[in-house]
Design an enzyme around this catalytic site. Structure first.
Site, short mmCIF file in Angstrom:
data_model
loop_
_atom_site.label_atom_id
_atom_site.label_comp_id
_atom_site.label_asym_id
_atom_site.label_seq_id
_atom_site.Cartn_x
_atom_site.Cartn_y
_atom_site.Cartn_z
N GLU A 1 24.26 -2.06 43.67
CA GLU A 1 24.98 -3.11 42.86
C GLU A 1 25.46 -2.50 41.43
O GLU A 1 26.55 -2.94 41.13
CB GLU A 1 23.88 -4.12 42.55
CG GLU A 1 24.43 -5.41 42.11
CD GLU A 1 23.50 -6.11 41.17
OE1 GLU A 1 22.27 -5.81 41.31
OE2 GLU A 1 24.07 -6.83 40.50
N ASP A 2 24.90 -1.48 40.93
CA ASP A 2 25.14 -1.29 39.72
C ASP A 2 26.08 0.35 39.44
O ASP A 2 26.25 0.50 38.37
CB ASP A 2 23.85 -1.06 38.78
CG ASP A 2 23.27 -2.30 38.65
OD1 ASP A 2 24.26 -3.49 38.57
OD2 ASP A 2 22.20 -2.54 38.07
#
Ligand code: MN
Length: 749
Positions: free
Chosen positions: A97-98
């Protein structure tokens, strides 16, 4: 990032590195017993991959980011009891996600299970990120449950992630703290409870309380600490005789007292309207037997029998979850006995195996299930979730409400005529039972025989009832059935049936509309239908046609419309017709105050031209912790953050919340109240009024006193300017001789 923040926790980069390594080693130690050949290298690889990916990232606190996944992995292994695969996924849970890491990267280096779990974790957090703007949290809850149905490890790791975020919530901004805390109470704590993770559930609730009601939290925490010695002395005195005897009888056991959680103490104080000192059972005694599985049940009962030689049990408070485990797998024997000094003491008796299930829930459950291969209650429950999720039409919000009802409620055990067991939530009716057996049986149910006696469909069932359903081919579901059933399954099936019925009726309405338009020379076009939906204030074409068929919309009004080509034109001078319509808070638009980042100051400068009302459910007064909430019909409302409705509002409609603060106020006063309990005494009313109106010069609106057997209970309603004034009043009243407790009056009282 500035140097000072960067090394807030550690003196230099070297120290940071040492801390990271230390945490990595702690994780390996926790995993040690579970490592098979090749596992060590895999975990190490996951750690290095995550560390590399998060290299330049820091948490809000200033710590290196990698410490977060390391902590989550440790919780996953140590506190939830999961294994190597889960540890790897926990380490990598924020990478896709990051960071630059992709699912393909993970696929290349790790096995299929890891890919699936990390994909699930990424999806959940993407959904959660978006919620602030438009999507509802209720929708999230459903999505979270969907991943649970795919692989429960996703949700277990997510719980570990949330637990660590809650433990480190201090560095977040206040409004974010509130949102995360209420979301925790709304979604995660019930889920942890349902999955049997009691320790995690308790910690999540306590941490949420710490941020939503700091004053309450720290007061109770302080009082717990202060009363610790006294409590321990009592526990020792209580345990001594039974421990001695149990050891003589040859039991291998642990026995200890366990304080109740801050959250549960607070709940009890609120529910019973009592002070901290009056919450008698601030602890429970736990007895854990090291008995082999074949003897554990009998041993638990023997221990019970021995305890009752010393202390008298309360028959109403006996809970036998040995014979009938809870559907989350919980097994134990609970009883409450009269201890020294006339105090009721709760005792929980379980084996080591049962204790592990109580603490690690689902994970432990699997560990013990392997080999036995039986279909447990947990599997049944799990099946029910899947079934409920499969109903695509049911409104998500209703689904979550029902589901949460099912999460919290106690269960009853009822039987079919053939003796098959069904587990239903407490309060379930004959109709719920009918739907639990089969949708067709539910839809045609006209009554039931409970223990051979004829009862209506609304009859509430009790444990051990034997239920036989009576059906009729002529029967069909109606609107009022929704008030009879409480299970999610029955509700969604009834709604499906009603919707089907509505579609049939709407079809007639559509034909009526089509004829009318034809006569006017207008087309049955999307544009015209949309025009009419607006005019008659109907949310959808289906609703419009349904209202036409039901005659709650009058087609005669169309005669006032103009027709250009084949297009309808609403007469400009006319206001939209009045039609009865359900209120739908979802479609409300935040008004001027809706801009999320502007803080609203209540009773502030005249330039602050926004209309608002103080909510009746919690009656805030200046000084209370509050937030503004944009309602669909009544504009902006101000609630206390500890309002009973706050958790739901904050977590479901976060985008409609307006940050709110009180202006300094000395002009307007607010009606508020206090409840007093004390010893009945001739002079006490005089003393009270003297303090209120004589010394503090506060206006009394009402004063009622009831006294019974030497104890009086008084309610005093007063006009105050703010919370300080009310607090001061409470403090002064508490000092009066004979007054035992003073608490703020909740509005519904
Ligand atoms: Mn995370």
């Amino acid at each position: 990032m500035p140097e000072t923040i960067k090394h807030k926790f550690y003196p230099d980069a070297e120290a940071e590195k040492r801390e990271i390594i230390r945490q990595y080693r702690a994780l390996m130690r926790a995993l040690k017993a579970k490592l098979k050949k090749g596992d060590r290298a895999q975990v190490r690889h996951a750690f290095e991959m995550a560390a590399e990916a998060h290299l330049d990232m820091r948490r809000k606190s200033g710590e290196p980011y990698i410490l977060h996944p390391l902590a989550v992995a440790q919780i996953t292994v140590q506190e939830i009891g999961l294994g190597v695969t889960s540890a790897i996924c926990a380490l990598l849970h924020d990478t896709v996600e990051d960071t630059e890491v992709t699912l393909e990267d993970i696929n290349r280096d790790f096995d299929n299970q890891c890919v699936r779990i990390i994909d699930g974790l990424t999806k959940i957090s993407t959904v959660l990120e978006e919620t602030n703007t438009s999507t509802k949290q209720a929708e999230n809850f459903k999505k979270i449950l969907l991943t649970l149905a795919e692989d429960p490890r996703v949700i277990l790791i997510k719980l570990a992630d949330r637990l660590h975020n809650m433990r480190t919530l201090d560095s977040m901004k206040r409004d974010k703290q509130l949102r995360i805390a209420s979301e925790t109470v709304f979604i995660y704590a019930p889920l942890a409870h349902r999955l049997g993770l009691y320790n995690i559930k308790t910690e999540l609730e306590d941490l949420a309380l710490k941020y939503t009601e700091p004053e309450t939290y720290f007061t109770i925490a302080r009082k717990l600490k202060e009363s610790k010695r006294q409590r321990n002395r009592y526990i020792q005195e209580f345990i001594k005789p039974i421990k001695k005897r149990l050891l003589e009888e040859g039991f291998d056991l642990q026995i200890y007292g366990r304080p109740k959680s801050i959250h549960s103490i607070w709940e009890k104080m609120k529910k019973k309207g009592v002070s901290f000192e009056e919450v008698y059972d601030l602890f429970a005694i736990r007895i854990i037997l090291n008995s082999p599985p074949e003897r554990e049940k009998a041993d638990c009962w023997r221990v019970y029998s021995i305890i009752t030689d010393y202390y008298i049990p309360s028959p109403e408070r006996m809970r036998d979850w040995l014979s009938n485990p809870k559907s989350n797998g919980y097994e134990a024997l609970h009883t409450t006995v009269m201890g020294p000094g006339g105090k009721w003491v709760e005792i929980q008796i379980r084996s080591t195996r049962m204790n592990e299930i109580a603490e690690m829930g689902l994970a432990a459950h699997w560990k013990y299930k392997e080999g036995s291969g039986t279909d447990t209650k947990f599997d049944q429950w799990f099946g029910q979730i899947r079934e409920a999720l499969e109903s695509p039409d049911a409104s998500t919000l209703d689904f979550v409400e029902d589901f949460k009802l099912n999460l919290f409620s106690e269960e009853i055990y009822v039987y079919t005529p053939k003796g098959d067991l069904k587990v239903l939530p407490k309060g379930a009716t004959a109709l719920d039972f009918a739907f639990a057996i089969h949708t067709d049986i539910g839809s045609t149910c006209i009554g039931a025989k409970v223990n051979h006696r004829l009862v209506p469909i609304s009859h509430k069932l009790h444990s051990a009832d034997q239920v036989e359903i009576i059906t009729s081919g002529k029967q069909k579901p109606s609107e009022d059935w929704l008030n009879i059933v409480i299970t999610a399954k029955a509700k969604s099936k009834i709604k499906d049936a009603l919707k089907e019925e509505k579609r049939k009726v709407a079809k007639e309405g559509k034909e009526m509309l089509s004829r009318k338009l034809k006569r006017l020379g207008a087309a049955m076009s999307t544009a015209n239908i949309t025009e009419l939906m607006h005019y008659f204030k109907q949310p959808s074409e289906l609703d419009l046609c349904y209202a036409i068929a039901r005659k709650s919309v009058n087609l005669k009004e169309l005669s006032d419309f103009g027709v250009k080509g084949d297009k309808l034109e609403t007469p400009a001078s006319r206001k939209p017709a009045k039609v009865r319509r359900q209120k739908d808070p979802e479609h409300a638009h935040p008004k001027a105050a809706g801009a999320n980042d502007n803080e609203l100051i209540i009773f502030g400068e005249a330039s602050n031209n926004i209309q608002y009302k103080l909510a009746q459910c919690c009656k805030p007064i200046p000084g209370d912790d509050v937030f503004g909430f944009v309602t669909s019909s009544e504009g902006l409302k101000i609630h206390r953050t500890n309002c009973p409705n706050a958790a739901q509002l904050l977590s479901q409609y976060g985008h409609r919340v307006v940050k709110t603060k009180w202006a300094k106020n000395k002009e307007i006063s607010f009606l508020s109240g206090l409840r007093l309990i004390g010893l009945d005494d001739v002079g006490i009313i005089h003393d009270m009024t003297n303090v209120v109106s004589g010394e503090l010069k506060i206006n009394i609106a009402a004063l009622t006193i009831e006294s019974k057997e030497g104890i009086f209970e008084g309610v005093i309603k007063v006009y105050v300017h703010d919370k300080n004034e009310l607090d001061e009043l409470a403090e002064r009243l508490e000092q009066i001789n004979g007054i035992q407790s003073v608490t703020r009056l909740e509005p519904e009282e």
